[in-house]
Scaffold this active site. Sequence first.
Site, mmCIF file in Angstrom:
data_model
loop_
_atom_site.group_PDB
_atom_site.id
_atom_site.type_symbol
_atom_site.label_atom_id
_atom_site.label_comp_id
_atom_site.label_asym_id
_atom_site.label_seq_id
_atom_site.Cartn_x
_atom_site.Cartn_y
_atom_site.Cartn_z
ATOM 1 N N HIS A 213 0.818 -1.214 0.000
ATOM 2 C CA HIS A 213 0.000 0.000 0.000
ATOM 3 C C HIS A 213 0.852 1.265 0.000
ATOM 4 C CE1 HIS A 213 -4.093 -1.589 0.161
ATOM 5 N NE2 HIS A 213 -3.594 -2.591 0.860
ATOM 6 N N GLU A 350 -11.701 -0.753 -4.455
ATOM 7 C CA GLU A 350 -10.808 -0.220 -3.418
ATOM 8 C C GLU A 350 -11.147 1.226 -3.113
ATOM 9 O OE1 GLU A 350 -6.088 0.323 -2.287
ATOM 10 O OE2 GLU A 350 -6.740 0.384 -4.368
ATOM 11 N N HIS A 365 -14.735 -1.273 -0.177
ATOM 12 C CA HIS A 365 -13.649 -2.003 0.493
ATOM 13 C C HIS A 365 -13.190 -1.282 1.757
ATOM 14 C CE1 HIS A 365 -9.189 -2.180 1.028
ATOM 15 N NE2 HIS A 365 -9.486 -3.441 1.233
ATOM 16 N N HIS A 369 -13.620 -2.262 5.950
ATOM 17 C CA HIS A 369 -12.594 -2.306 7.000
ATOM 18 C C HIS A 369 -12.982 -1.417 8.179
ATOM 19 C CE1 HIS A 369 -8.994 -4.578 5.592
ATOM 20 N NE2 HIS A 369 -9.568 -4.434 4.408
#
Length: 685
Positions: A213, A350, A365, A369
């Site tokens: 990332h 994402e 996404h 989280h």
Amino acid sequence: MSDFETGFLCLMTRPTEPLFYPKYNGEVYMDLPTEYLPERYQRVADSIKTNHGSAAKRQVSIKAVELPNFDYCARVPRHGEFNLFNPAQRHVAGQLVTDLLSQPDPQTMLSVAAYARDRLNPTLFQYALAVALLHRQDTGTVPVPSFLEMFPTRFVDPTLFPKLLEEGFIVQQSERVAIEVPPSFSASETDPEQRLAYYREDIGVNLHHWHWHLVYPQEGPLQVVNKDRRGELFYYMHRQIVARYNVERFCNLLPPAKPLKNLREPIPEAYFPKLLNSALNRTYPGRAANMILSHVNRPEDDAVATILELESSLGKIKEAIQSGFALSADGTRIPLDAKKGIDILGNIMENSILSVNVPYYGNYHSLGHVLIGYIHDPDNLYLEGHGVMGDFTTAMRDPTFYRFHGHVDDVFDLHKQKLPPYKANELSFPGVSISDATVQITSGKAARNRLLTFWQRTQVDLGTGLDFGPQGNVLATFTHIQHAPFAYQIMVQNESAEQKKGTVRIFLAPIYDAHGEQLLLSQQRRYMLEMDKFVVNLHPGENRIIRRSDQSSVTIPYERTFRRVDASNMPGTEQFRFCNCGWPDHMLLPKGRPDGQPFDLFIMISDYKHDKVASGFNEKENCNDSHSYCGLRDQLYPDRRAMGFPFDRLPTSEDHLMKDFVARFPNMSRIVAEVMFTNTIISRT
């Protein structure tokens, strides 16, 4: 090493210790302008320079420069949490990366960063600085330490740190011993999920996720975010992580992780991480069994979301897949075709700034989280921070990570299932055939097609992350899975009279599930572990190809996962470019079983003229050796085919099993390789 290179290393050493405090055994002193010091220290600037600077062997002088306005960084409190899954905080990080990259030269960027370091949230600052250093051409020689070096409490049982500090303060460096990290500290062995703790809590695995990332940030300047096939890499890297985890579950007689497709059902898996969040010096909160997700309403943390919002986003993404096109912000229909569709979907899912329509498709996404990360305190009633799912450095420790990403991968696979099976001319390589293939351990007289795994003890130096701690090396020893080095031997016939070029593609896949049932190829394709991919020249006649496991295009070696970048405690003694995006080499093979576990080892040679891209590359240069998961810096992804080819699509109806598929193509080979696990511990030499 130049002053600016040494200065950047000091910025990244002991990240919550003031920058003026001498680094590297007191030998390097950062000489800051008085106005660059935090307000608390400005009125004692002269005594600071006298007390700390006079004894240093080397001084790095920071010159005052015109500074950006950092007021926007106040959205991430200096002593608060930083969470890249939260859109507003991610935006702050992207702006900070932009400000650092916009500086005209490394010296000016060093000055700007030196001013910001002790004023901003440490995790925010170190993330943005690492992204900037990795993406500037003129800072390519600056080693970037891993988060393990900067924030070790996020990776190692915090009960160790009093022992580490005691050893470091009392014992001379040459006489210090390593402190043992318990191999299993987050739950007892009676919890079935604890059988996978060696995978989920592996330091190298979690470092890989963090560093990926860094290389692929969601926000920042367009030239940093908009990398070749970025969305597809998000899909494929996470698909491989989930596949590897599920194969490990088979090795431990557990079924695959159940995809978390219904966000309203209880989550049966509990997880209590027992790690310190270095920003707050508090433990990451745990999650009890059978907790239920709800809304998150924490505006002070930039975290506001509802399950309905996520369900709406998911519905629109599925609608796009079903219809075969996505809608851009201006209403344009963007085809989700075989070539670009998965890349477009990856950016939508994402929710990077490359998403074609953020207001419409939302942030599925990342907000997933967020919901899981705050399940224990969604309204901030108890002033608890986020759980491990809210942090890139720790998310892979939680069993729910693999359930959630298994569900995300199921959504991606809806698109892949709509694509037609590959045709024979896309899979074949006329005139090229594999006559024999084997894999074998490279040391001793080992049996063919039998691989070995075991436990290994490895030492890691945590000294650079112990703020106000002892100087020099402070070592910890941890135990992890490891495999004996091995090599493939592939005999290839080029039946033409001309030299040909091919791409060797190697995958490993379980033959049976946890219950001993044989997997059909349509099921097995979801558990295909990419082991290697490389280009070969095939001269006319017989060709013998030898490829070692440590040459894998997936992995990085031990040195790039765990080694301190300054190598000997003092900048300047050795330059080492720390390119640590890649799967850790010690996790290349699944664990296997004590009595041996059979796997299909698939080897294919595809026609390079259908694989090549415009820019060639040398896998031996510039950290190009882990391109399968990480791509290439400033270059096109070095394979024109879809990631995961030829198993990214459903097989034809005639290919029931792997052997049926391989039998149709002479440029493919299938052998049964056995992975045997030996329950012994070997120390790294």
